[in-house]
Design a protein around this motif. Structure first.
Motif, PDB file in Angstrom:
ATOM      1  N   VAL A  13       1.062  -1.120  -0.198  1.00  0.00           N
ATOM      2  CA  VAL A  13       0.065   0.010   0.138  1.00  0.00           C
ATOM      3  C   VAL A  13       0.853   1.546  -0.006  1.00  0.00           C
ATOM      4  O   VAL A  13       1.891   1.423   1.019  1.00  0.00           O
ATOM      5  N   ARG A  15       0.402   5.669   0.332  1.00  0.00           N
ATOM      6  CA  ARG A  15       0.038   6.210   0.752  1.00  0.00           C
ATOM      7  C   ARG A  15       1.008   7.624   0.794  1.00  0.00           C
ATOM      8  O   ARG A  15       1.723   8.124   1.363  1.00  0.00           O
ATOM      9  N   LEU A  24      -3.256   0.699  -3.591  1.00  0.00           N
ATOM     10  CA  LEU A  24      -2.809  -0.718  -3.229  1.00  0.00           C
ATOM     11  C   LEU A  24      -2.784  -1.526  -4.886  1.00  0.00           C
ATOM     12  O   LEU A  24      -3.019  -1.640  -5.520  1.00  0.00           O
ATOM     13  N   TRP A  37      -6.130  -2.674   5.237  1.00  0.00           N
ATOM     14  CA  TRP A  37      -7.018  -2.267   3.787  1.00  0.00           C
ATOM     15  C   TRP A  37      -8.041  -2.621   4.222  1.00  0.00           C
ATOM     16  O   TRP A  37      -8.659  -3.101   4.738  1.00  0.00           O
TER      17      TRP A  37
END
Length: 84
Positions: A13, A15, A24, A37
């Protein structure tokens, strides 16, 4: 491919904390930190400074340069070039 010489390739992931945006994907990057997630699974998370959600080019907040004004100012200052 030769076995044992390539890094592990798996789900990660990414961010963007500035924009509150995460996605993702698969990558060879890894992290000690994890995040749960939307699908309920836990994945390694990599924090990034800029993503498509916060980059000025993608968000439409980029400044547009006044190129016509620059050309006119150059011509006023130095005059129009004469043909030789």
């Amino acid at each position: 491919m030769k076995p044992g010489i390539h890094p592990a390739y798996g789900p990660v992931v990414f961010r963007d904390k500035a924009a509150g945006f995460a996605f993702l994907t698969r990558s060879t990057l890894t992290s000690d930190r994890t995040v749960e997630w939307e699908d309920g699974n836990t994945y390694p998370v990599v924090d990034v400074e800029i993503s498509s959600a916060s980059h000025p080019f993608y968000t439409g907040t980029a400044r547009v340069m006044d190129t016509a004004g620059r050309v006119e100012r150059f011509e006023r200052r130095y005059g129009r070039g004469e043909a030789r």
